[in-house]
Enzyme design. Structure first.
Site, PDB file in Angstrom:
ATOM      1  CG  HIS A 177      -1.846 -55.411  90.977  1.00 44.60           C
ATOM      2  ND1 HIS A 177      -1.727 -56.255  92.052  1.00 44.60           N
ATOM      3  CD2 HIS A 177      -2.744 -54.460  91.346  1.00 44.60           C
ATOM      4  CE1 HIS A 177      -2.504 -55.832  93.038  1.00 44.60           C
ATOM      5  NE2 HIS A 177      -3.143 -54.759  92.636  1.00 44.60           N
ATOM      6  CG  ASP A 227     -11.537 -53.418  92.623  1.00 47.85           C
ATOM      7  OD1 ASP A 227     -12.015 -53.745  93.709  1.00 47.85           O
ATOM      8  OD2 ASP A 227     -10.400 -53.748  92.254  1.00 47.85           O
ATOM      9  N   GLY A 252      -0.303 -51.820  95.837  1.00 49.44           N
ATOM     10  CA  GLY A 252       0.831 -52.710  96.053  1.00 49.44           C
ATOM     11  C   GLY A 252       0.402 -54.148  96.305  1.00 49.44           C
TER      12      GLY A 252
HETATM   13  O1  PAF Z   1      -7.967 -50.542  93.265  1.00 43.06           O
HETATM   14  C1  PAF Z   1      -7.108 -50.126  94.051  1.00 43.06           C
HETATM   15  O2  PAF Z   1      -6.068 -50.765  94.294  1.00 43.06           O
HETATM   16  C2  PAF Z   1      -7.319 -48.795  94.753  1.00 43.06           C
HETATM   17  O3  PAF Z   1      -8.652 -48.617  95.098  1.00 43.06           O
HETATM   18  C3  PAF Z   1      -6.765 -47.581  93.961  1.00 43.06           C
HETATM   19  C4  PAF Z   1      -7.498 -47.397  92.647  1.00 43.06           C
HETATM   20  C5  PAF Z   1      -5.291 -47.766  93.706  1.00 43.06           C
HETATM   21  C6  PAF Z   1      -6.969 -46.307  94.780  1.00 43.06           C
HETATM   22  O4  PAF Z   1      -6.338 -46.366  96.010  1.00 43.06           O
END
Ligand code: PAF
Length: 272
Positions: free
Chosen positions: A28, A141, A22
């Protein structure tokens, strides 16, 4: 637990999944746009996963903004938002975790030794609940993406993993929900992460191939800077994450730096 995507999958729809914690930002949203093109039904999960936070980390203060996230998801044409509660995913008695042997022993896993166990566990659970054909993760990440690709191969999970490029602010700072913890002074210091990657690539292009020399050189950017501590700066194999001494093939340069109390990460593939 079931999400409607399982039903739609049985009816022949191609399900694309973007898992998130979120507080959605442009990074995102870019994954959602990528996802939109890849299937029929786009699912986004919003869950701040407690098992990937160690005691003393920012679980309690992690930004939560569900109404805004729902609006943004709607604007991006997301079909299903899955926002489970902690009890939904970890009911009383929960005791099964997924752990990788080697990949978490590098980079972020050194200072966050339980992080990837939490990520691997929750992502596997989310895959089982959402039942996607494709799942999209950001390359910011990088180690997480590597762990998930390995997990999917090792456990024969029937999901295709797609990486989405790092989205940066105009000045180069990688987008992150944690950027909002930074004061304006710290925000300026945080720029050194990106600048160090650019500098490393320039050093390599001008003939410096020893990883230690490159790391030593770019460390200088942080050492003179107030409120800044290096967690790690590494040059490693993009698949195994093992350290590389000489950059004679594409290498991952990854770093984690604390600015004030905010831990930031960034990475770039360096090509000789
Ligand atoms: O990258 C993220 O936001 C989190 O590590 C994920 C992949 C949603 C797992 O909680």
């Amino acid at each position: 637990m079931q999400v409607r995507s399982g039903l739609l999958r049985n009816q022949g729809q191609k399900i694309v999944f973007v898992p998130t914690m979120g507080d959605l930002h442009e990074g995102h949203l870019s994954l959602m746009r990528k996802g939109r093109e890849q299937g029929d039904c786009l699912v986004v999960s919003i869950f701040v996963n407690p098992t990937q936070f160690a005691p003393g980390e920012d679980l309690d203060t992690y930004p939560r903004n569900l109404d805004r996230d729902l609006d943004l998801s709607k604007k991006e044409g997301v079909d299903i938002v899955f926002a489970p509660s902690e009890n939904d995913l970890y009911p009383e008695g929960f005791q099964t975790y997924i752990e990788l042997e080697k990949l978490p022993k590098h980079l972020c896993g050194i200072s966050r030794p339980t992080f990837f166990r939490g990520v691997a566990t929750v992502v596997t659970k989310l895959f089982n609940i959402v039942r996607p054909h494709v799942a999209i993760f950001g390359q910011k990440d990088y180690q997480q993406l590597t762990v998930i690709r390995r997990l999917v191969r090792d456990l024969n999970l029937a999901v295709e993993i797609v990486g989405g490029p790092i989205v940066r602010e105009p000045d180069g700072l990688a987008m992150s929900s944690r950027n909002k913890y930074l004061t304006s002074g710290q925000r300026a210091y945080a720029l050194s992460l990106y600048q160090s990657l650019v500098k490393a690539q320039a050093l390599l292009k001008s003939g410096t191939r020893e990883a230690s020399k490159i790391i030593g050189n770019v460390s200088g950017l942080f050492l003179s800077q107030p409120e800044t501590t290096i967690d790690y700066i590494a040059v490693c194999d993009p698949e195994t994450l093992d350290d590389m001494e000489v950059i004679d093939r594409p290498a991952l340069m990854a770093l984690a730096v604390k600015v004030g109390s905010t831990r930031l990460i960034d990475n770039m593939i360096l090509s000789p």
